[in-house]
Design a protein around this motif. Structure first.
Motif, mmCIF file in Angstrom:
data_model
loop_
_atom_site.group_PDB
_atom_site.id
_atom_site.type_symbol
_atom_site.label_atom_id
_atom_site.label_comp_id
_atom_site.label_asym_id
_atom_site.label_seq_id
_atom_site.Cartn_x
_atom_site.Cartn_y
_atom_site.Cartn_z
ATOM 1 N N ARG A 1 -6.778 6.344 -10.064
ATOM 2 C CA ARG A 1 -7.883 6.229 -11.016
ATOM 3 C C ARG A 1 -7.465 6.762 -12.397
ATOM 4 O O ARG A 1 -6.808 7.799 -12.509
ATOM 5 C CB ARG A 1 -9.083 7.030 -10.505
ATOM 6 C CG ARG A 1 -10.374 6.803 -11.296
ATOM 7 C CD ARG A 1 -11.487 7.665 -10.728
ATOM 8 N NE ARG A 1 -11.766 7.332 -9.337
ATOM 9 C CZ ARG A 1 -12.580 6.349 -8.948
ATOM 10 N NH1 ARG A 1 -13.163 5.598 -9.866
ATOM 11 N NH2 ARG A 1 -12.799 6.126 -7.665
ATOM 12 N N PRO B 1 -2.023 -0.172 -5.011
ATOM 13 C CA PRO B 1 -3.033 0.859 -5.294
ATOM 14 C C PRO B 1 -2.640 1.669 -6.529
ATOM 15 O O PRO B 1 -1.561 2.253 -6.570
ATOM 16 C CB PRO B 1 -3.005 1.733 -4.033
ATOM 17 C CG PRO B 1 -2.299 0.929 -2.993
ATOM 18 C CD PRO B 1 -1.348 0.048 -3.718
ATOM 19 N N VAL B 2 -3.509 1.685 -7.512
ATOM 20 C CA VAL B 2 -3.247 2.406 -8.765
ATOM 21 C C VAL B 2 -4.204 3.585 -8.854
ATOM 22 O O VAL B 2 -5.421 3.406 -8.709
ATOM 23 C CB VAL B 2 -3.432 1.474 -9.980
ATOM 24 C CG1 VAL B 2 -3.198 2.233 -11.275
ATOM 25 C CG2 VAL B 2 -2.485 0.280 -9.880
ATOM 26 N N ARG C 1 0.820 -1.217 0.000
ATOM 27 C CA ARG C 1 0.000 0.000 0.000
ATOM 28 C C ARG C 1 0.855 1.269 0.000
ATOM 29 O O ARG C 1 0.380 2.362 -0.313
ATOM 30 C CB ARG C 1 -0.903 0.001 1.232
ATOM 31 C CG ARG C 1 -2.099 0.942 1.146
ATOM 32 C CD ARG C 1 -2.864 0.944 2.459
ATOM 33 N NE ARG C 1 -3.282 -0.397 2.840
ATOM 34 C CZ ARG C 1 -3.611 -0.763 4.072
ATOM 35 N NH1 ARG C 1 -3.550 0.110 5.066
ATOM 36 N NH2 ARG C 1 -3.997 -1.998 4.322
ATOM 37 N N GLU D 1 -10.120 -8.538 -3.115
ATOM 38 C CA GLU D 1 -10.390 -7.107 -3.266
ATOM 39 C C GLU D 1 -9.367 -6.474 -4.207
ATOM 40 O O GLU D 1 -9.694 -5.607 -5.024
ATOM 41 C CB GLU D 1 -10.349 -6.413 -1.901
ATOM 42 C CG GLU D 1 -10.803 -4.966 -1.901
ATOM 43 C CD GLU D 1 -12.267 -4.785 -2.288
ATOM 44 O OE1 GLU D 1 -12.596 -3.712 -2.827
ATOM 45 O OE2 GLU D 1 -13.075 -5.722 -2.065
ATOM 46 N N GLY D 2 -8.113 -6.927 -4.102
ATOM 47 C CA GLY D 2 -7.042 -6.368 -4.919
ATOM 48 C C GLY D 2 -7.197 -6.630 -6.397
ATOM 49 O O GLY D 2 -6.764 -5.819 -7.231
ATOM 50 N N ASN E 1 -6.961 -3.862 -14.537
ATOM 51 C CA ASN E 1 -7.789 -3.663 -15.730
ATOM 52 C C ASN E 1 -7.825 -4.910 -16.601
ATOM 53 O O ASN E 1 -8.853 -5.232 -17.193
ATOM 54 C CB ASN E 1 -7.262 -2.486 -16.549
ATOM 55 C CG ASN E 1 -7.420 -1.167 -15.822
ATOM 56 O OD1 ASN E 1 -6.444 -0.590 -15.361
ATOM 57 N ND2 ASN E 1 -8.653 -0.683 -15.685
ATOM 58 N N HIS F 1 -3.824 -0.613 -15.642
ATOM 59 C CA HIS F 1 -3.031 -1.557 -14.850
ATOM 60 C C HIS F 1 -3.136 -2.939 -15.496
ATOM 61 O O HIS F 1 -4.208 -3.558 -15.504
ATOM 62 C CB HIS F 1 -3.542 -1.597 -13.402
ATOM 63 C CG HIS F 1 -2.855 -2.610 -12.540
ATOM 64 N ND1 HIS F 1 -3.329 -2.966 -11.284
ATOM 65 C CD2 HIS F 1 -1.741 -3.372 -12.729
ATOM 66 C CE1 HIS F 1 -2.531 -3.871 -10.760
ATOM 67 N NE2 HIS F 1 -1.567 -4.148 -11.617
ATOM 68 N N LYS G 1 0.092 -7.428 -7.623
ATOM 69 C CA LYS G 1 -1.118 -7.018 -8.341
ATOM 70 C C LYS G 1 -2.043 -6.179 -7.474
ATOM 71 O O LYS G 1 -2.928 -5.494 -7.985
ATOM 72 C CB LYS G 1 -1.882 -8.248 -8.835
ATOM 73 C CG LYS G 1 -2.624 -8.991 -7.731
ATOM 74 C CD LYS G 1 -3.634 -9.961 -8.281
ATOM 75 C CE LYS G 1 -4.423 -10.604 -7.158
ATOM 76 N NZ LYS G 1 -5.167 -9.660 -6.334
ATOM 77 N N ASN G 2 -1.858 -6.194 -6.151
ATOM 78 C CA ASN G 2 -2.733 -5.460 -5.238
ATOM 79 C C ASN G 2 -2.260 -4.033 -4.969
ATOM 80 O O ASN G 2 -2.799 -3.360 -4.085
ATOM 81 C CB ASN G 2 -2.841 -6.209 -3.906
ATOM 82 C CG ASN G 2 -3.530 -7.556 -4.069
ATOM 83 O OD1 ASN G 2 -4.212 -7.802 -5.055
ATOM 84 N ND2 ASN G 2 -3.335 -8.446 -3.110
ATOM 85 N N LYS H 1 -9.680 -6.327 -8.116
ATOM 86 C CA LYS H 1 -10.536 -5.299 -8.719
ATOM 87 C C LYS H 1 -9.725 -4.114 -9.236
ATOM 88 O O LYS H 1 -10.227 -3.309 -10.024
ATOM 89 C CB LYS H 1 -11.574 -4.817 -7.702
ATOM 90 C CG LYS H 1 -12.540 -5.898 -7.233
ATOM 91 C CD LYS H 1 -13.463 -5.373 -6.149
ATOM 92 C CE LYS H 1 -14.378 -6.466 -5.602
ATOM 93 N NZ LYS H 1 -15.226 -5.988 -4.482
ATOM 94 N N ARG H 2 -8.478 -3.994 -8.777
ATOM 95 C CA ARG H 2 -7.626 -2.881 -9.218
ATOM 96 C C ARG H 2 -6.929 -3.172 -10.544
ATOM 97 O O ARG H 2 -6.176 -2.335 -11.049
ATOM 98 C CB ARG H 2 -6.566 -2.589 -8.144
ATOM 99 C CG ARG H 2 -7.131 -2.208 -6.774
ATOM 100 C CD ARG H 2 -6.021 -1.712 -5.870
ATOM 101 N NE ARG H 2 -6.532 -1.342 -4.567
ATOM 102 C CZ ARG H 2 -6.257 -1.996 -3.437
ATOM 103 N NH1 ARG H 2 -5.468 -3.049 -3.466
ATOM 104 N NH2 ARG H 2 -6.759 -1.592 -2.285
#
Length: 389
Positions: A103, A100-101, A78, A146-147, A152, A107, A97-98, A149-150
């Protein structure tokens, strides 16, 4: 483009790090972010591009026990600030892969595998401690889901990994086989018989090196073991005198082992399997388990079938998957190879290895970039850089 590449950790030069090196050569101005970086443990080109590490870097001798810090991975990943980048590429088998990217920044996750430690191989890694660690594993599974989902778009290194991504992340993925740079391997001369069988790779439980040793204790054939790891001491104790341990080898030393072996023995279930491709690039056949991604890359003889391909058309032999009879199946496969050894053609192995070369990877990556509306990579420049290196 300003590109950020996220890699889990840099503590040794294994398959994932070789893949990272190819990405750095594609994006020579990219910044690399990683949880832990041991300078000199990978490659100078990688060392030169590392921009930031996590707070785990400051733990004394963390490279010896970082896998026990799984519970801290969410907090560690993070901490990276990726503002200002045009593209984020994560090379992930754990936490990368988790990341934070921000918006609006694309990714791409080039996924080696969903995290083995918390999904299908938790018991293999933690053994009797698994029940006590279950609250942490459950927490990490929620974080990992959850990760995803970040991301693409997921790009899997094999169809085998793509199936695991669907299973755990409920997500589709593109499949692009990893770039296998074999420019450091000189092919053997055709029709020159090898001196011994070879196992090459890490000496860890899931590689099933214990099966190789048990089988060759029975066969009595000469076996070389190239590689190191936590299982080495135990394996040395059970090995007979026909088995020789080389320890961890440099690339030139490993290339000579490939050139001089009779065949590579590879009994584990692999997400891709870089080493068999490298052995094929030396013109030597492979004896590998009929499972995992080797079913995609290895053109082995399934001799137990009535209509199997001929040895002259193959890159070696498959080991039948027989739970509870693994040693017997491996012994049987090696004996089949010995009986047909003169029929295997080095040219078939060389041709197959080229399918997974750097240039083929570049072409497939450019197809993906075009689909995403991103600038393409100049293939010839990257291939020349690999050849010079």
């Amino acid at each position: 483009m300003k590109v950020a590449i996220i890699h889990d950790w840099l503590t040794g030069m294994r398959g994932g790090e070789r893949c990272l090196l190819s990405f750095i050569r594609m994006y020579p101005q990219a910044d690399v972010f990683t949880l832990i970086h041991v300078k000199g443990a990978t490659h100078p080109e990688i060392d030169a591009r590392v921009k930031a590490t996590s707070f785990l870097q400051y733990f004394p001798k963390v490279e010896k026990y970082y896998r026990y810090l799984l519970g801290l991975f969410p907090l560690a990943i993070r901490g990276f600030d990726l503002k200002g980048y045009d593209l984020v590429i994560s090379l992930s088998h754990a936490a990368a892969k988790n990341v934070p990217v921000p918006r609006g920044i694309p990714h791409i996750c080039y996924c080696f595998t969903p995290m083995r430690y918390i999904w299908d191989q938790a018991n293999s890694y933690f053994g009797k401690l698994t029940p006590f660690l279950w609250p942490i594993i459950t927490y990490l599974r929620r974080w990992d889901l959850e990760g995803q989902k970040r991301v693409n778009i997921f790009v899997a290194i094999s169809k085998f990994v793509a199936a695991r991504i669907r299973c755990y992340y409920r997500s589709d993925s593109e499949v692009i086989f990893p770039p296998v740079d074999t420019s450091w391997i000189r092919p053997t001369q055709p029709h020159i018989k090898g001196k011994a069988f070879l196992y090459a790779g890490a000496l860890v439980p899931y590689k099933r090196v214990d099966l190789v040793i048990e089988a060759f204790n029975k066969l009595g054939q000469e076996l070389w073991i190239a590689g190191g790891g936590p299982e080495e001491k135990k394996l040395r104790l059970i090995a007979k005198s026909n088995i020789k341990f080389f320890g961890k080898l440099s690339d030139p030393e490993l290339a000579e082992c490939f050139r001089n072996c009779r065949a590579l023995i590879f009994p584990g279930t692999e997400d891709f399997g870089l080493i068999p491709i490298e052995c094929m690039a030396a013109g030597r056949p492979v004896i590998a388990l009929y499972d995992g991604a080797l079913k995609e890359s290895h053109l082995g003889v399934r001799y137990w079938l009535p209509k199997a391909i001929q040895p002259s058309e193959s890159t070696g032999v498959f080991i039948p998957k027989r739970p509870g009879q693994e040693v017997g199946a491996l012994v049987e496969s090696v004996r089949y190879f010995i009986d047909n050894e003169d029929c295997f053609e080095s040219s078939v192995c060389l041709d197959r290895a080229r399918v997974f070369g750097v240039e083929a990877f570049q072409d497939n990556w450019n197809v993906l970039l075009k689909k995403l509306g991103l600038p393409r990579i100049e293939t010839s420049q990257v291939v020349n850089k690999v050849l010079v290196a």
